[in-house]
Design a protein around this motif. Sequence first.
Motif, PDB file in Angstrom:
ATOM      1  N   ARG A  86       0.830  -1.213   0.000  1.00 51.08           N
ATOM      2  CA  ARG A  86       0.000   0.000   0.000  1.00 51.08           C
ATOM      3  C   ARG A  86       0.863   1.262   0.000  1.00 51.08           C
ATOM      4  NH1 ARG A  86      -3.180  -3.110   3.586  1.00 51.08           N
ATOM      5  NH2 ARG A  86      -2.172  -2.109   5.373  1.00 51.08           N
ATOM      6  N   ALA A  87       1.935   1.252   0.791  1.00 51.68           N
ATOM      7  CA  ALA A  87       2.812   2.428   0.828  1.00 51.68           C
ATOM      8  C   ALA A  87       3.508   2.651  -0.508  1.00 51.68           C
ATOM      9  CB  ALA A  87       3.842   2.257   1.945  1.00 51.68           C
ATOM     10  N   ALA A  88       3.914   1.560  -1.147  1.00 52.58           N
ATOM     11  CA  ALA A  88       4.648   1.685  -2.404  1.00 52.58           C
ATOM     12  C   ALA A  88       3.752   2.106  -3.565  1.00 52.58           C
ATOM     13  CB  ALA A  88       5.349   0.366  -2.727  1.00 52.58           C
ATOM     14  N   ILE A  89       2.519   1.627  -3.593  1.00 51.27           N
ATOM     15  CA  ILE A  89       1.672   1.916  -4.751  1.00 51.27           C
ATOM     16  C   ILE A  89       1.111   3.337  -4.712  1.00 51.27           C
ATOM     17  CG2 ILE A  89      -0.604   1.202  -3.896  1.00 51.27           C
ATOM     18  CD1 ILE A  89      -0.887  -0.317  -6.634  1.00 51.27           C
ATOM     19  N   GLU A  90       1.085   3.968  -3.540  1.00 49.98           N
ATOM     20  CA  GLU A  90       0.574   5.333  -3.430  1.00 49.98           C
ATOM     21  C   GLU A  90       1.313   6.278  -4.367  1.00 49.98           C
ATOM     22  OE1 GLU A  90      -1.845   6.992  -2.175  1.00 49.98           O
ATOM     23  OE2 GLU A  90      -2.789   5.317  -1.150  1.00 49.98           O
ATOM     24  N   SER A  91       2.632   6.115  -4.449  1.00 49.86           N
ATOM     25  CA  SER A  91       3.441   7.014  -5.278  1.00 49.86           C
ATOM     26  C   SER A  91       3.410   6.647  -6.753  1.00 49.86           C
ATOM     27  CB  SER A  91       4.890   6.998  -4.787  1.00 49.86           C
ATOM     28  OG  SER A  91       5.449   5.696  -4.908  1.00 49.86           O
ATOM     29  N   ARG A  92       2.686   5.577  -7.102  1.00 50.82           N
ATOM     30  CA  ARG A  92       2.656   5.119  -8.488  1.00 50.82           C
ATOM     31  C   ARG A  92       1.262   5.229  -9.112  1.00 50.82           C
ATOM     32  NH1 ARG A  92       6.324   1.507  -5.845  1.00 50.82           N
ATOM     33  NH2 ARG A  92       8.310   1.262  -6.986  1.00 50.82           N
ATOM     34  N   LEU A  93       0.355   5.933  -8.446  1.00 48.35           N
ATOM     35  CA  LEU A  93      -1.025   6.012  -8.927  1.00 48.35           C
ATOM     36  C   LEU A  93      -1.364   7.345  -9.589  1.00 48.35           C
ATOM     37  CD1 LEU A  93      -2.909   4.267  -5.969  1.00 48.35           C
ATOM     38  CD2 LEU A  93      -2.404   3.326  -8.236  1.00 48.35           C
ATOM     39  N   ASP A  94      -0.357   8.172  -9.884  1.00 45.37           N
ATOM     40  CA  ASP A  94      -0.621   9.439 -10.565  1.00 45.37           C
ATOM     41  C   ASP A  94      -1.235   9.184 -11.936  1.00 45.37           C
ATOM     42  OD1 ASP A  94       0.468  10.746  -8.437  1.00 45.37           O
ATOM     43  OD2 ASP A  94       2.455  10.987  -9.339  1.00 45.37           O
ATOM     44  N   GLY A  95      -2.329   9.874 -12.210  1.00 46.61           N
ATOM     45  CA  GLY A  95      -2.987   9.726 -13.506  1.00 46.61           C
ATOM     46  C   GLY A  95      -3.963   8.575 -13.582  1.00 46.61           C
ATOM     47  N   ILE A  96      -4.080   7.775 -12.517  1.00 45.47           N
ATOM     48  CA  ILE A  96      -5.023   6.662 -12.491  1.00 45.47           C
ATOM     49  C   ILE A  96      -6.371   7.171 -11.970  1.00 45.47           C
ATOM     50  CG2 ILE A  96      -5.489   4.360 -11.572  1.00 45.47           C
ATOM     51  CD1 ILE A  96      -3.071   4.476 -13.427  1.00 45.47           C
ATOM     52  N   LEU A 152      -0.593   0.523 -14.887  1.00 42.42           N
ATOM     53  CA  LEU A 152      -1.120   0.112 -13.594  1.00 42.42           C
ATOM     54  C   LEU A 152      -0.641  -1.296 -13.238  1.00 42.42           C
ATOM     55  CD1 LEU A 152      -2.797   0.571 -11.119  1.00 42.42           C
ATOM     56  CD2 LEU A 152      -4.842  -0.120 -12.398  1.00 42.42           C
ATOM     57  N   ILE A 153      -0.594  -2.186 -14.224  1.00 39.57           N
ATOM     58  CA  ILE A 153      -0.093  -3.545 -13.968  1.00 39.57           C
ATOM     59  C   ILE A 153       1.343  -3.496 -13.466  1.00 39.57           C
ATOM     60  CG2 ILE A 153       0.555  -5.720 -15.064  1.00 39.57           C
ATOM     61  CD1 ILE A 153      -1.875  -5.377 -16.895  1.00 39.57           C
ATOM     62  N   ARG A 154       2.162  -2.690 -14.151  1.00 36.79           N
ATOM     63  CA  ARG A 154       3.564  -2.572 -13.747  1.00 36.79           C
ATOM     64  C   ARG A 154       3.683  -1.955 -12.358  1.00 36.79           C
ATOM     65  NH1 ARG A 154       8.519  -4.685 -15.549  1.00 36.79           N
ATOM     66  NH2 ARG A 154      10.159  -3.426 -14.595  1.00 36.79           N
ATOM     67  N   ALA A 155       2.862  -0.937 -12.072  1.00 42.18           N
ATOM     68  CA  ALA A 155       2.897  -0.284 -10.766  1.00 42.18           C
ATOM     69  C   ALA A 155       2.541  -1.272  -9.659  1.00 42.18           C
ATOM     70  CB  ALA A 155       1.943   0.909 -10.753  1.00 42.18           C
ATOM     71  N   ALA A 156       1.520  -2.095  -9.893  1.00 40.94           N
ATOM     72  CA  ALA A 156       1.101  -3.077  -8.896  1.00 40.94           C
ATOM     73  C   ALA A 156       2.195  -4.121  -8.669  1.00 40.94           C
ATOM     74  CB  ALA A 156      -0.198  -3.740  -9.330  1.00 40.94           C
ATOM     75  N   GLN A 157       2.815  -4.574  -9.748  1.00 36.97           N
ATOM     76  CA  GLN A 157       3.854  -5.588  -9.618  1.00 36.97           C
ATOM     77  C   GLN A 157       5.081  -5.039  -8.880  1.00 36.97           C
ATOM     78  OE1 GLN A 157       4.283  -6.621 -13.766  1.00 36.97           O
ATOM     79  NE2 GLN A 157       2.896  -8.379 -13.580  1.00 36.97           N
ATOM     80  N   GLU A 158       5.493  -3.826  -9.217  1.00 39.91           N
ATOM     81  CA  GLU A 158       6.647  -3.224  -8.539  1.00 39.91           C
ATOM     82  C   GLU A 158       6.333  -2.954  -7.063  1.00 39.91           C
ATOM     83  OE1 GLU A 158       7.525   0.203 -10.854  1.00 39.91           O
ATOM     84  OE2 GLU A 158       8.755  -0.899 -12.317  1.00 39.91           O
ATOM     85  N   SER A 159       5.103  -2.560  -6.783  1.00 42.93           N
ATOM     86  CA  SER A 159       4.704  -2.307  -5.392  1.00 42.93           C
ATOM     87  C   SER A 159       4.688  -3.607  -4.595  1.00 42.93           C
ATOM     88  CB  SER A 159       3.322  -1.648  -5.352  1.00 42.93           C
ATOM     89  OG  SER A 159       3.341  -0.412  -6.029  1.00 42.93           O
ATOM     90  N   PHE A 160       4.254  -4.680  -5.236  1.00 39.25           N
ATOM     91  CA  PHE A 160       4.268  -5.971  -4.546  1.00 39.25           C
ATOM     92  C   PHE A 160       5.696  -6.379  -4.210  1.00 39.25           C
ATOM     93  CE2 PHE A 160       4.621 -10.559  -4.362  1.00 39.25           C
ATOM     94  CZ  PHE A 160       3.600 -10.899  -3.498  1.00 39.25           C
ATOM     95  N   VAL A 161       6.616  -6.198  -5.145  1.00 41.59           N
ATOM     96  CA  VAL A 161       8.018  -6.534  -4.889  1.00 41.59           C
ATOM     97  C   VAL A 161       8.571  -5.692  -3.743  1.00 41.59           C
ATOM     98  CG1 VAL A 161      10.347  -6.415  -5.859  1.00 41.59           C
ATOM     99  CG2 VAL A 161       8.496  -7.426  -7.195  1.00 41.59           C
ATOM    100  N   ALA A 162       8.165  -4.423  -3.665  1.00 48.19           N
ATOM    101  CA  ALA A 162       8.601  -3.569  -2.552  1.00 48.19           C
ATOM    102  C   ALA A 162       8.083  -4.118  -1.220  1.00 48.19           C
ATOM    103  CB  ALA A 162       8.111  -2.137  -2.765  1.00 48.19           C
ATOM    104  N   GLY A 163       6.813  -4.528  -1.204  1.00 48.32           N
ATOM    105  CA  GLY A 163       6.272  -5.137   0.010  1.00 48.32           C
ATOM    106  C   GLY A 163       6.966  -6.448   0.333  1.00 48.32           C
ATOM    107  N   TRP A 164       7.257  -7.238  -0.717  1.00 43.71           N
ATOM    108  CA  TRP A 164       8.003  -8.497  -0.558  1.00 43.71           C
ATOM    109  C   TRP A 164       9.301  -8.247   0.178  1.00 43.71           C
ATOM    110  CZ3 TRP A 164       8.392 -13.462  -3.499  1.00 43.71           C
ATOM    111  CH2 TRP A 164       9.653 -14.027  -3.459  1.00 43.71           C
TER     112      TRP A 164
END
Length: 509
Positions: free
Chosen positions: A422-432, A457-469
Motif C-alpha cells: 500500500r505504501a509503495a503503490i501510493e506514489s505510483r497512482l498518478d494519472g489513475i 497500472l499492472i507494472r505499478a502493482a507488480q513493482e509495489s508488490f516486490v517492494a512489500g516483498w
Amino acid sequence: MTGATIQDPRQRRAILLGVCIALMAVIASVSGLNVAQPQLSLEFGASQSTVLWIINIYTISLAALLLPLGALGDRWGRKPMLLAGLVVFGVASAAAGLAPSIEVMVVARFLSGVGAAMIMPVTLAVITSTFPAEERSKAIGVWTGVAGGGGLLGMYLSAVLVDFASWRWLFVLPVALVVVAMGVALRSIPNSIEERRFDGVGALLSVIAVVGLIFVLHEGPSAGWTAGVTLTSLVVGVVAAIAFVTWELRQAAPLLDLRLFRERGPASGSVSLLTVFGVQAGIFVVLFPYFQAVLGWSGLRATLGMMPMAVVMMLASGLAPRAAARIGARSTMASGILLAGAGLVLMATFVSVDGGYLSVLPGMLAMGLGMGLTMTPATEAITSALPPARQGVASALNDVTREFGTALGVALLGAILSAGYRAAIESRLDGIPPATAGTAREGISNALAAADGSQPLIRAAQESFVAGWQQAMWAGVAITALLFVYVLLRGPARKASSTAPQQEISVPN
C-alpha cells in the motif's frame, strides 16, 4: 513392563512408514483446500469469508485439541488412539468430499480436525517410544521432513486434482492414505499405555487458550485487529493462557509440566520451531502471489515452483541427525538458522519484476536447507525432555508450537507485505482514475483485475508488490537473526540428554 523399544529393524521400518503416511494425510489436508477456494465459492454460493472458515476450522480444531488428545493417547493407549483418529479423519474426509451443502462441509472439516488431533501427536510419540536411542534421531528426521515438506507436496497434488478433475477429488488422497496407514498400524505398530491421572481442567483451559489465540491470528488480518470479535478473542485467549499456566504450576501431575521450559532443550526447541515455521508460512504467503500475479503463473505451476524448496527441506531433515552427532544439536540448529536467514537475504536482495524465477530460486533452496537442518534437532530437543510415558504430550507440544508459528507467521509477514504494498503503490497512482486507484490499493490481485489491460497500472502493482516483498523478507531476516543469537546462547547441549523412562505398560499387538 518398562519401555516399548522395538528391536526388529523391519518392524521399525514398517512403523516409520505407517506413521509417516498418517502424518502426510493430516499435513496435506491443512493446505490442500487453499487451491480450491474459487471452486468452493461457486459450488456452494459461499462468500470468501465462509470459504476461509471451511479452511481455518480444520487448523483451529487441530491446534486446540492436540495437547488434550496427546495426553489421552498416553493414557488410553497410542495404538487405539491412532486407529480411532484414522477412522474419524477418514470418515470426515469422505463426508467433506461428498458434502451436499456448506453446513455439512463445515461440520466435516471440524471433525477432520478432531481426527487429525488424535493422529498427529501419536505419530511422533510412537517413534520416540519405540525406536532405540541410536536410531531415534534418524526416524525423527524422516518425520520432520514429512511434516515440513508434506504440506507443499499435498498442495501440489491438490492443484493437479483441481485442474484436471474436481475439488471433490481432493479428499480421495487423504482417504487413501488413511486406509494404507490403518493397514500398517494394525499389523506393525505396538500399543503402549501410561497409567496416569488426566488433567481435565488443564485440558479445558488449554483448548480455550489455543482457540482464542489462534482465532485472533486467523481473523485479525481480515476482520481488523481492533474489531470487537478480534479483541474479545484476544482477551479470552490471554486470560485462559494465564489461568492454564497458574493451574499447571500447582498440579502434581499436570497436563504439561511448564517447569521444563527452564531447561535449554525444550525452551530452545520450541522457540526455534515457532520461529522457523512462522517464517516458512510467511514466505509461502509472499511466494504464491509473486508467482501468480507477478510472473503470471497458474496455481499448479506456482505450486510446482515451490517443490525444490520442499525437496531440499525434506533431504536436510534426514541429514540433520548426522550433523548433530558430529557438531552437536546447538551448532546444527544455529547453522540451519543462519542458512535460512541467508536465503531470506538472497530473496530480499535479488527479487524483481523482471528477474523471474531464477531471482528467487537460490534463496528458496537456502531456506529449505536451513529449515531442514533446524527442525529435526529442535523436535528432538522437545521430545527428549519428557520420558517415554509422556511422549504423547511431548509430541503434542511440538505440534502446537508448529501451528502457532504458522498462524503467527502468516499474520505478521502477511501484514508487513500488505502495508509495504500500500505504501509503495501510493506514489505510483498518478494519472489513475480515483475509483481504479482505490481498488488497486486493496492488493495486487485487485489491481490486476481493475487494470483492464493497462500496462502502467499492472507494472505499478507488480513493482509495489516486490517492494512489500522486500520489507517482509527483511523482517524475516531480523527475526532469524534474533533466533540465531538465542540458539547460540541458550541452545540445547551437544547431545540431548536422555530422560530416565517412567513406568509404562506395553501391550502386544
